[in-house]
Motif scaffolding. Structure first.
Motif, PDB file in Angstrom:
ATOM      1  N   ASP A   1      30.357  51.612 -16.469  1.00 37.64           N
ATOM      2  CA  ASP A   1      30.721  52.763 -16.907  1.00 37.64           C
ATOM      3  C   ASP A   1      30.937  53.488 -18.252  1.00 37.64           C
ATOM      4  N   PHE A   2      31.239  51.942 -18.576  1.00 41.67           N
ATOM      5  CA  PHE A   2      31.258  52.652 -20.114  1.00 41.67           C
ATOM      6  C   PHE A   2      30.719  51.908 -20.888  1.00 41.67           C
ATOM      7  N   ARG A   3      29.527  51.246 -21.124  1.00 32.87           N
ATOM      8  CA  ARG A   3      28.724  50.439 -21.706  1.00 32.87           C
ATOM      9  C   ARG A   3      27.762  51.449 -22.381  1.00 32.87           C
ATOM     10  N   GLY A   4      28.010  50.669 -24.010  1.00 32.60           N
ATOM     11  CA  GLY A   4      27.207  51.526 -25.055  1.00 32.60           C
ATOM     12  C   GLY A   4      29.031  52.016 -25.666  1.00 32.60           C
ATOM     13  N   ARG A   5      29.457  52.220 -25.192  1.00 35.18           N
ATOM     14  CA  ARG A   5      31.106  52.527 -25.725  1.00 35.18           C
ATOM     15  C   ARG A   5      32.002  51.560 -25.912  1.00 35.18           C
ATOM     16  N   PHE A   6      32.796  51.631 -26.874  1.00 32.05           N
ATOM     17  CA  PHE A   6      34.218  51.087 -26.948  1.00 32.05           C
ATOM     18  C   PHE A   6      34.809  51.671 -26.509  1.00 32.05           C
ATOM     19  N   MET A   7      36.218  50.793 -25.310  1.00 32.50           N
ATOM     20  CA  MET A   7      36.975  51.046 -24.465  1.00 32.50           C
ATOM     21  C   MET A   7      38.321  50.271 -25.539  1.00 32.50           C
ATOM     22  N   LEU A   8      39.533  51.402 -25.358  1.00 29.40           N
ATOM     23  CA  LEU A   8      41.043  51.014 -25.517  1.00 29.40           C
ATOM     24  C   LEU A   8      41.916  51.085 -24.234  1.00 29.40           C
ATOM     25  N   VAL A   9      42.255  49.380 -24.217  1.00 26.02           N
ATOM     26  CA  VAL A   9      42.406  49.005 -22.663  1.00 26.02           C
ATOM     27  C   VAL A   9      44.856  49.258 -23.003  1.00 26.02           C
ATOM     28  N   MET A  10      44.577  49.905 -22.320  1.00 23.78           N
ATOM     29  CA  MET A  10      46.095  49.170 -22.164  1.00 23.78           C
ATOM     30  C   MET A  10      47.002  49.294 -20.365  1.00 23.78           C
ATOM     31  N   PHE A  11      47.516  48.721 -20.277  1.00 25.00           N
ATOM     32  CA  PHE A  11      47.807  49.050 -19.085  1.00 25.00           C
ATOM     33  C   PHE A  11      49.608  49.310 -18.883  1.00 25.00           C
ATOM     34  N   GLY A  12      50.093  50.075 -17.969  1.00 29.47           N
ATOM     35  CA  GLY A  12      51.396  50.953 -18.363  1.00 29.47           C
ATOM     36  C   GLY A  12      51.694  51.526 -16.987  1.00 29.47           C
ATOM     37  N   PHE A  13      52.591  52.392 -16.646  1.00 33.74           N
ATOM     38  CA  PHE A  13      52.968  53.128 -15.671  1.00 33.74           C
ATOM     39  C   PHE A  13      53.176  54.202 -15.671  1.00 33.74           C
ATOM     40  N   THR A  14      53.383  55.723 -15.051  1.00 35.45           N
ATOM     41  CA  THR A  14      53.897  56.877 -15.652  1.00 35.45           C
ATOM     42  C   THR A  14      55.421  57.076 -15.555  1.00 35.45           C
ATOM     43  N   GLU A  15      56.257  56.538 -14.675  1.00 37.52           N
ATOM     44  CA  GLU A  15      57.454  56.134 -14.726  1.00 37.52           C
ATOM     45  C   GLU A  15      57.711  55.413 -16.191  1.00 37.52           C
ATOM     46  N   CYS A  16      57.132  54.760 -16.857  1.00 34.50           N
ATOM     47  CA  CYS A  16      57.804  54.629 -17.853  1.00 34.50           C
ATOM     48  C   CYS A  16      58.500  55.121 -19.168  1.00 34.50           C
ATOM     49  N   VAL A  17      59.878  55.484 -20.005  1.00 36.87           N
ATOM     50  CA  VAL A  17      59.200  56.535 -19.994  1.00 36.87           C
ATOM     51  C   VAL A  17      60.394  55.569 -21.748  1.00 36.87           C
ATOM     52  N   ASP A  18      59.714  54.738 -22.443  1.00 32.04           N
ATOM     53  CA  ASP A  18      59.644  54.121 -23.766  1.00 32.04           C
ATOM     54  C   ASP A  18      58.111  53.469 -23.984  1.00 32.04           C
ATOM     55  N   ILE A  19      58.169  52.369 -23.511  1.00 35.23           N
ATOM     56  CA  ILE A  19      56.805  51.570 -24.959  1.00 35.23           C
ATOM     57  C   ILE A  19      55.452  52.809 -24.262  1.00 35.23           C
TER      58      ILE A  19
END
Length: 225
Positions: free
Chosen positions: A81-99
């Protein structure tokens, strides 16, 4: 305006953060030591660096690959779905309180700095906690940040395949405070992956980058594309 809202959201999350970050740490679950810390090591080729470019890899494997997940609106999304565009990918979780909120804040401000150039970039936040991070929860959480950010969740096996493709690591931290509150807490790779319009790896941010650093790197690759 978005930048101010994002900064305020990040400050609110960080104010509640514990002294030590949960990111980059795994906890073993051996008998008698459920909270023994184990470092999550970066890829060997990244040791001692703050960034990693495609040209640094040589014959080593890159990062990224296909994924088939669900976004914060309940829509099935794949890497295609994102072909033709750059993606900036990160992993995380919504209960994270810092990074996580700090990195999302930097990404949001970078999108503001990019202006019209930001139309060629899609920031993607992939959860490592699918049990909690439903599409509705992702939508609520990401409302604090730039509207261009796409949140993705899915079944555990789908997310595990995505983590493997990005050479990312994740482990649940079983510390006593989390068992008391019932909230999940994870150690995981917190890199930012810049992927090209063809879906291939371009650049890796290994240390929390500033908005200016993100915008500058994106513009570099936009100019070369």
């Amino acid at each position: 305006m978005i930048g101010r809202l994002v900064a305020a959201a990040a400050i609110a999350f960080v104010a509640a953060a514990p002294a030590a970050s949960a990111h980059g740490v795994k906890h073993q679950t051996g008998a008698g030591r459920q909270d023994a810390p184990v470092a999550v090591a970066p890829p060997p080729e990244a040791v001692g660096k703050t960034t990693l470019e495609k040209g640094d890899l040589g014959a080593l494997p890159g990062f990224g690959g296909p994924f088939d997940l669900v976004d914060q609106h309940g829509v099935r999304r794949s890497d295609k779905d994102f072909r033709g565009r750059f993606m900036l990918v990160m992993f995380g979780f919504t209960e994270c309180v810092d990074i996580c909120p700090v990195e999302l804040s930097a990404i949001s401000q970078a999108m503001d700095l990019l202006g019209n150039d930001g139309e060629h970039l899609t920031p993607i936040f992939i959860t490592v906690d699918p049990q909690v991070d439903t599409p509705a929860r992702l939508k609520e959480f990401l409302a604090n940040f730039h509207p261009a950010i796409v949140g993705l969740t899915g079944a555990a096996e789908q997310l595990n395949a995505t983590l493997k493709a990005y050479r990312a690591q994740v482990a649940r931290l079983n510390d006593r405070s989390d068992r008391t509150t019932g909230k999940n807490k994870f150690g995981h790779t917190s890199f930012l992956y810049l992927m090209g319009p063809d879906g291939g790896f371009r650049s890796l941010f290994l240390v929390n980058p500033s908005a200016e650093e993100i915008a500058g790197r994106v513009r570099k690759y936009l100019a070369a594309s």
